[in-house]
Motif scaffolding. Structure first.
Motif, short mmCIF file in Angstrom:
data_model
loop_
_atom_site.label_atom_id
_atom_site.label_comp_id
_atom_site.label_asym_id
_atom_site.label_seq_id
_atom_site.Cartn_x
_atom_site.Cartn_y
_atom_site.Cartn_z
N VAL A 197 11.26 43.51 -13.73
CA VAL A 197 10.21 42.68 -13.19
C VAL A 197 8.93 43.75 -14.38
O VAL A 197 8.32 42.80 -14.13
CB VAL A 197 9.69 44.19 -11.69
N GLN A 198 9.13 44.95 -14.73
CA GLN A 198 7.97 45.86 -15.54
C GLN A 198 7.65 44.79 -16.92
O GLN A 198 6.99 44.41 -16.98
CB GLN A 198 8.98 46.95 -16.17
N GLU A 199 8.91 43.86 -17.25
CA GLU A 199 8.80 42.56 -18.10
C GLU A 199 7.58 41.99 -18.12
O GLU A 199 6.82 41.65 -18.62
CB GLU A 199 9.63 42.26 -19.01
N ALA A 200 8.23 41.31 -16.79
CA ALA A 200 7.92 40.09 -16.22
C ALA A 200 6.04 40.53 -15.92
O ALA A 200 5.23 39.57 -16.29
CB ALA A 200 7.87 39.65 -15.12
N GLU A 201 5.81 41.48 -15.41
CA GLU A 201 4.28 41.86 -15.12
C GLU A 201 3.81 41.77 -16.68
O GLU A 201 2.51 41.48 -16.40
CB GLU A 201 4.25 43.25 -14.86
N GLN A 202 4.23 42.60 -17.42
CA GLN A 202 3.31 42.92 -19.18
C GLN A 202 3.28 40.93 -19.78
O GLN A 202 2.40 41.33 -19.96
CB GLN A 202 4.07 43.26 -19.47
N LYS A 203 4.09 40.10 -19.30
CA LYS A 203 3.86 39.44 -19.56
C LYS A 203 3.13 38.07 -19.02
O LYS A 203 2.43 37.29 -19.55
CB LYS A 203 5.82 38.68 -20.49
N TRP A 204 3.39 38.05 -18.04
CA TRP A 204 3.25 36.71 -17.17
C TRP A 204 1.74 37.23 -16.84
O TRP A 204 0.70 36.32 -16.07
CB TRP A 204 4.03 36.91 -15.94
N ARG A 205 0.93 39.10 -16.38
CA ARG A 205 -0.47 39.11 -16.10
C ARG A 205 -1.40 38.23 -16.50
O ARG A 205 -2.45 37.30 -15.87
CB ARG A 205 -0.56 40.47 -15.81
N PRO A 206 -0.98 38.35 -18.45
CA PRO A 206 -2.26 37.54 -18.89
C PRO A 206 -1.90 35.95 -19.09
O PRO A 206 -2.62 35.05 -19.57
CB PRO A 206 -1.69 37.87 -20.01
N LEU A 207 -0.55 35.69 -19.26
CA LEU A 207 0.16 34.15 -19.61
C LEU A 207 -0.66 33.94 -17.64
O LEU A 207 -1.24 32.08 -17.79
CB LEU A 207 1.33 33.39 -19.18
N GLN A 208 -0.79 34.00 -16.73
CA GLN A 208 -1.34 33.60 -14.97
C GLN A 208 -2.74 33.79 -15.24
O GLN A 208 -3.35 32.43 -14.83
CB GLN A 208 -0.56 34.46 -14.57
N GLU A 209 -3.22 34.69 -15.71
CA GLU A 209 -4.39 33.77 -15.44
C GLU A 209 -5.19 32.84 -17.09
O GLU A 209 -6.16 32.48 -17.00
CB GLU A 209 -5.39 35.30 -16.44
N GLU A 210 -4.43 33.23 -17.38
CA GLU A 210 -4.65 31.45 -19.03
C GLU A 210 -4.16 30.50 -18.31
O GLU A 210 -4.56 29.55 -18.29
CB GLU A 210 -3.59 32.14 -20.45
N PHE A 211 -3.16 30.08 -17.59
CA PHE A 211 -2.78 28.51 -17.19
C PHE A 211 -1.96 29.25 -15.80
O PHE A 211 -1.48 29.95 -14.98
CB PHE A 211 -1.01 28.86 -18.16
#
Length: 219
Positions: free
Chosen positions: A58-72
């Protein structure tokens, strides 16, 4: 190979296996397992139009996907790794699906997080289909009780998940999970990875979790 080529190759395998089973290929969700891979490795698949991705932690997912979800837009994140109960709230906050529900304490923690946030990620009950002590998942004999607990707690049950033993034919394990799912009245089957995705689709997988065939071997 480009991300488009790699996605096309896996989708072709899924389509051929689905046709053999007289199934519609679009009924199978391809989860690109991006665990341990950096944002720069994931972005080409997003640019190619893919939107379902799987992460273990979960921690890795939060770090990577918060910015990616804003972009895509439209990304769907699947938590596929073992989940500690004290991380359930974080998982519910970010995930669209949780594939590793396997014990009462986790059911309770997810239910509390759903009540607190209003988010309702699809939940798969993980079954230890090969009775391997080193793997997560509930024992087959315990599944009816755990499913009843999950339903009573209000979890959105999407189906069952399994990881068959390594180094042996996965087909009997996939067939067994499909049989159990029919008996328990659940529709979804999260099963099949890079090496056995074809077999899984033929035997009824609705969600396949493919990592190395798309991203290459993990470091």
């Amino acid at each position: 190979m480009t991300a488009d080529d790699q996605l096309a190759a896996i989708r072709d395998r899924i389509a051929r296996a689905a046709r053999l089973a007289r199934r519609a290929p679009e009924d199978v969700t391809l989860i690109a397992v991006s665990k341990t891979h950096p944002i720069d490795a994931i972005r080409p698949f997003l640019l190619a139009g893919h939107r379902d991705f799987g992460e273990n932690r979960v921690q890795e997912a939060e770090q990577k996907w918060r910015p990616l979800q804003e972009e895509f837009g439209g990304t769907r994140l699947h938590v596929i790794g073992q989940l500690q109960s004290n991380k359930a709230a974080e998982a519910v906050a970010i995930a669209d699906a949780i594939h590793s529900v396997d014990r009462s304490s986790l059911i309770s923690a997810i239910a509390r997080a759903i009540d607190a946030t209003g988010r309702r990620p699809a939940c798969f009950i993980q079954v230890n289909i090969g009775a391997e002590p080193q793997k997560g998942g509930c024992a087959i004999d315990h599944l009816p009780r755990l499913l009843a607990e999950a339903r009573a707690a209000g979890l959105p049950i999407a189906g069952l998940m399994c990881i068959p033993p390594a180094g042996v034919d996965a087909a009997p394990y996939f067939a067994l999970l499909a049989k159990i799912a029919r008996e328990e009245g659940v529709a979804g089957l999260s099963m099949g990875m890079s090496d056995d995705v074809d077999t899984a689709v033929t035997l009824g997988a609705t969600h396949v979790r493919v990592g190395s065939a798309l991203f290459g071997a993990r470091a």
